[in-house]
Design a protein around this motif. Structure first.
Motif, PDB file in Angstrom:
ATOM      1  N   LEU A  12      43.052  49.277  53.725  1.00 17.73           N
ATOM      2  CA  LEU A  12      42.443  49.110  55.045  1.00 17.73           C
ATOM      3  C   LEU A  12      42.090  50.451  55.679  1.00 17.73           C
ATOM      4  CD1 LEU A  12      44.719  46.259  56.443  1.00 17.73           C
ATOM      5  CD2 LEU A  12      42.363  46.036  55.614  1.00 17.73           C
ATOM      6  N   ASP A  13      42.933  51.433  55.461  1.00 22.11           N
ATOM      7  CA  ASP A  13      42.706  52.751  56.065  1.00 22.11           C
ATOM      8  C   ASP A  13      41.453  53.439  55.552  1.00 22.11           C
ATOM      9  OD1 ASP A  13      44.949  52.438  57.642  1.00 22.11           O
ATOM     10  OD2 ASP A  13      46.254  53.641  56.336  1.00 22.11           O
ATOM     11  N   THR A  14      40.936  53.009  54.411  1.00 25.15           N
ATOM     12  CA  THR A  14      39.729  53.633  53.848  1.00 25.15           C
ATOM     13  C   THR A  14      38.442  53.007  54.373  1.00 25.15           C
ATOM     14  OG1 THR A  14      39.599  52.142  51.945  1.00 25.15           O
ATOM     15  CG2 THR A  14      40.955  54.138  51.691  1.00 25.15           C
ATOM     16  N   LEU A  15      38.533  51.918  55.119  1.00 22.34           N
ATOM     17  CA  LEU A  15      37.350  51.165  55.530  1.00 22.34           C
ATOM     18  C   LEU A  15      36.754  51.674  56.841  1.00 22.34           C
ATOM     19  CD1 LEU A  15      38.653  47.551  54.798  1.00 22.34           C
ATOM     20  CD2 LEU A  15      37.247  49.010  53.321  1.00 22.34           C
ATOM     21  N   PRO A  16      35.439  51.507  57.020  1.00 18.28           N
ATOM     22  CA  PRO A  16      34.834  51.815  58.315  1.00 18.28           C
ATOM     23  C   PRO A  16      35.391  50.861  59.378  1.00 18.28           C
ATOM     24  CG  PRO A  16      33.166  51.024  56.745  1.00 18.28           C
ATOM     25  CD  PRO A  16      34.484  51.057  56.036  1.00 18.28           C
ATOM     26  N   MET A  23      38.769  42.936  58.010  1.00 18.12           N
ATOM     27  CA  MET A  23      39.727  42.812  56.908  1.00 18.12           C
ATOM     28  C   MET A  23      41.161  42.708  57.426  1.00 18.12           C
ATOM     29  SD  MET A  23      38.331  42.688  53.865  1.00 18.12           S
ATOM     30  CE  MET A  23      39.639  43.306  52.805  1.00 18.12           C
ATOM     31  N   SER A  24      41.477  43.450  58.477  1.00 17.69           N
ATOM     32  CA  SER A  24      42.815  43.364  59.075  1.00 17.69           C
ATOM     33  C   SER A  24      43.059  41.974  59.631  1.00 17.69           C
ATOM     34  CB  SER A  24      42.985  44.418  60.164  1.00 17.69           C
ATOM     35  OG  SER A  24      42.931  45.711  59.624  1.00 17.69           O
ATOM     36  N   GLN A  25      42.041  41.399  60.274  1.00 15.89           N
ATOM     37  CA  GLN A  25      42.164  40.042  60.810  1.00 15.89           C
ATOM     38  C   GLN A  25      42.354  39.028  59.678  1.00 15.89           C
ATOM     39  OE1 GLN A  25      42.856  40.689  64.127  1.00 15.89           O
ATOM     40  NE2 GLN A  25      41.692  38.830  64.489  1.00 15.89           N
ATOM     41  N   LEU A  26      41.580  39.178  58.602  1.00 17.27           N
ATOM     42  CA  LEU A  26      41.749  38.273  57.458  1.00 17.27           C
ATOM     43  C   LEU A  26      43.154  38.386  56.882  1.00 17.27           C
ATOM     44  CD1 LEU A  26      38.377  38.529  55.501  1.00 17.27           C
ATOM     45  CD2 LEU A  26      39.400  36.467  56.487  1.00 17.27           C
ATOM     46  N   GLU A  65      50.865  39.848  31.900  1.00 15.94           N
ATOM     47  CA  GLU A  65      51.628  40.865  32.627  1.00 15.94           C
ATOM     48  C   GLU A  65      51.306  40.853  34.118  1.00 15.94           C
ATOM     49  OE1 GLU A  65      51.261  44.678  30.793  1.00 15.94           O
ATOM     50  OE2 GLU A  65      51.883  43.925  28.833  1.00 15.94           O
ATOM     51  N   GLU A  66      50.179  40.240  34.488  1.00 12.64           N
ATOM     52  CA  GLU A  66      49.789  40.139  35.895  1.00 12.64           C
ATOM     53  C   GLU A  66      50.313  38.832  36.479  1.00 12.64           C
ATOM     54  OE1 GLU A  66      45.563  40.460  36.217  1.00 12.64           O
ATOM     55  OE2 GLU A  66      45.518  42.428  35.265  1.00 12.64           O
ATOM     56  N   PRO A  67      50.660  38.843  37.773  1.00 14.86           N
ATOM     57  CA  PRO A  67      51.058  37.591  38.414  1.00 14.86           C
ATOM     58  C   PRO A  67      49.846  36.669  38.546  1.00 14.86           C
ATOM     59  CG  PRO A  67      50.901  39.343  40.041  1.00 14.86           C
ATOM     60  CD  PRO A  67      50.682  39.978  38.697  1.00 14.86           C
ATOM     61  N   LEU A  68      50.105  35.403  38.796  1.00 13.19           N
ATOM     62  CA  LEU A  68      49.041  34.407  38.927  1.00 13.19           C
ATOM     63  C   LEU A  68      48.276  34.627  40.229  1.00 13.19           C
ATOM     64  CD1 LEU A  68      47.678  31.814  37.908  1.00 13.19           C
ATOM     65  CD2 LEU A  68      49.473  30.531  39.107  1.00 13.19           C
ATOM     66  N   PRO A  69      46.978  34.985  40.153  1.00 14.16           N
ATOM     67  CA  PRO A  69      46.213  35.226  41.382  1.00 14.16           C
ATOM     68  C   PRO A  69      45.912  33.931  42.119  1.00 14.16           C
ATOM     69  CG  PRO A  69      44.803  35.505  39.449  1.00 14.16           C
ATOM     70  CD  PRO A  69      46.198  35.226  38.948  1.00 14.16           C
ATOM     71  N   PHE A  70      45.783  34.021  43.436  1.00 14.98           N
ATOM     72  CA  PHE A  70      45.445  32.867  44.261  1.00 14.98           C
ATOM     73  C   PHE A  70      44.306  33.202  45.215  1.00 14.98           C
ATOM     74  CE2 PHE A  70      46.561  30.066  48.015  1.00 14.98           C
ATOM     75  CZ  PHE A  70      45.987  28.930  47.492  1.00 14.98           C
ATOM     76  N   ILE A  71      44.506  34.186  46.079  1.00 14.91           N
ATOM     77  CA  ILE A  71      43.477  34.604  47.045  1.00 14.91           C
ATOM     78  C   ILE A  71      43.364  36.120  46.995  1.00 14.91           C
ATOM     79  CG2 ILE A  71      42.879  34.787  49.498  1.00 14.91           C
ATOM     80  CD1 ILE A  71      44.269  32.141  49.979  1.00 14.91           C
ATOM     81  N   ASN A  72      42.136  36.610  47.083  1.00 11.20           N
ATOM     82  CA  ASN A  72      41.884  38.036  47.250  1.00 11.20           C
ATOM     83  C   ASN A  72      40.904  38.222  48.401  1.00 11.20           C
ATOM     84  OD1 ASN A  72      42.710  37.951  44.231  1.00 11.20           O
ATOM     85  ND2 ASN A  72      42.747  40.101  44.766  1.00 11.20           N
ATOM     86  N   ILE A  73      41.005  39.352  49.080  1.00  5.51           N
ATOM     87  CA  ILE A  73      40.028  39.726  50.092  1.00  5.51           C
ATOM     88  C   ILE A  73      39.547  41.135  49.787  1.00  5.51           C
ATOM     89  CG2 ILE A  73      40.786  38.149  51.911  1.00  5.51           C
ATOM     90  CD1 ILE A  73      42.360  40.458  53.171  1.00  5.51           C
ATOM     91  N   ALA A  74      38.256  41.360  50.039  1.00  9.27           N
ATOM     92  CA  ALA A  74      37.685  42.660  49.702  1.00  9.27           C
ATOM     93  C   ALA A  74      36.504  42.985  50.594  1.00  9.27           C
ATOM     94  CB  ALA A  74      37.234  42.673  48.249  1.00  9.27           C
ATOM     95  N   SER A  75      36.343  44.261  50.852  1.00 13.86           N
ATOM     96  CA  SER A  75      35.160  44.766  51.523  1.00 13.86           C
ATOM     97  C   SER A  75      34.206  45.219  50.427  1.00 13.86           C
ATOM     98  CB  SER A  75      35.525  45.934  52.452  1.00 13.86           C
ATOM     99  OG  SER A  75      34.364  46.452  53.048  1.00 13.86           O
ATOM    100  N   GLN A  76      33.166  44.453  50.197  1.00 15.73           N
ATOM    101  CA  GLN A  76      32.171  44.781  49.180  1.00 15.73           C
ATOM    102  C   GLN A  76      31.033  45.573  49.833  1.00 15.73           C
ATOM    103  OE1 GLN A  76      33.235  44.456  46.383  1.00 15.73           O
ATOM    104  NE2 GLN A  76      34.246  42.512  46.008  1.00 15.73           N
TER     105      GLN A  76
END
Length: 151
Positions: A12-16, A23-26, A65-76
């Motif tokens: 989050l700290d890298t985002l405009p 993203m913080s709200q999400l 080796e990765e946990p089971l993904p469910f939700i991701n959020i991203a600034s594209q």
């Protein structure tokens, strides 16, 4: 756009400013509404919510080796995205979401198989996202995920 951040806050700290706020709200709405058991992690260069190995030892079939993904959020590059694997795996959940969406936003949803894209930060339906996040427990997601693997 993949981030090299190792924590959600570092991401989050890298985002405009406008993206950081959205993203913080999400993130906040997801943390408030996800059922107990999901874990917040950084994966795939995004903030992710996963079923940890302590609840689902087999992990993700593509890489156990990765946990089971469910939700991701991203600034594209041109939008903020929410990736919800349950929308891809559960037609009834997708139907519910697309039926509810117009009650919260005046525009049509911009969606892919598991991706919801938001080009205008002011148009993110946080309440609806919270409702969506609460629909599946880790155990329900595991059962749905395993049912899809067997097809």
């Amino acid at each position: 756009m993949r981030s090299a951040a190792i924590t959600p806050q570092a991401y989050l700290d890298t985002l405009p400013a406008d993206r950081k706020h959205a993203m913080s709200q999400l993130r906040e709405i997801l943390l408030e509404n996800l059922p107990a058991g999901f874990a917040e992690v950084m994966n795939y260069g995004m903030i992710g919510y996963v079923v940890p190995h302590t609840l689902y030892a087999p992990g993700y079939h593509c890489n156990p080796e990765e946990p089971l993904p469910f939700i991701n959020i991203a600034s594209q590059k041109n939008f903020v995205a929410l990736y919800h694997m349950g929308l891809y795996a559960a037609p009834d959940l997708l139907a519910w979401f697309t039926q509810e969406y117009p009650k919260h936003v005046k525009t049509k949803p911009d969606m892919g198989k598991s991706c919801i894209r938001f080009k205008k930060m002011a148009g993110i339906p946080y309440v609806l996202i919270g409702q969506l996040a609460s629909k599946l427990s880790p155990q329900q997601w595991i059962a749905l995920y395993e049912s899809q693997l067997k097809k």
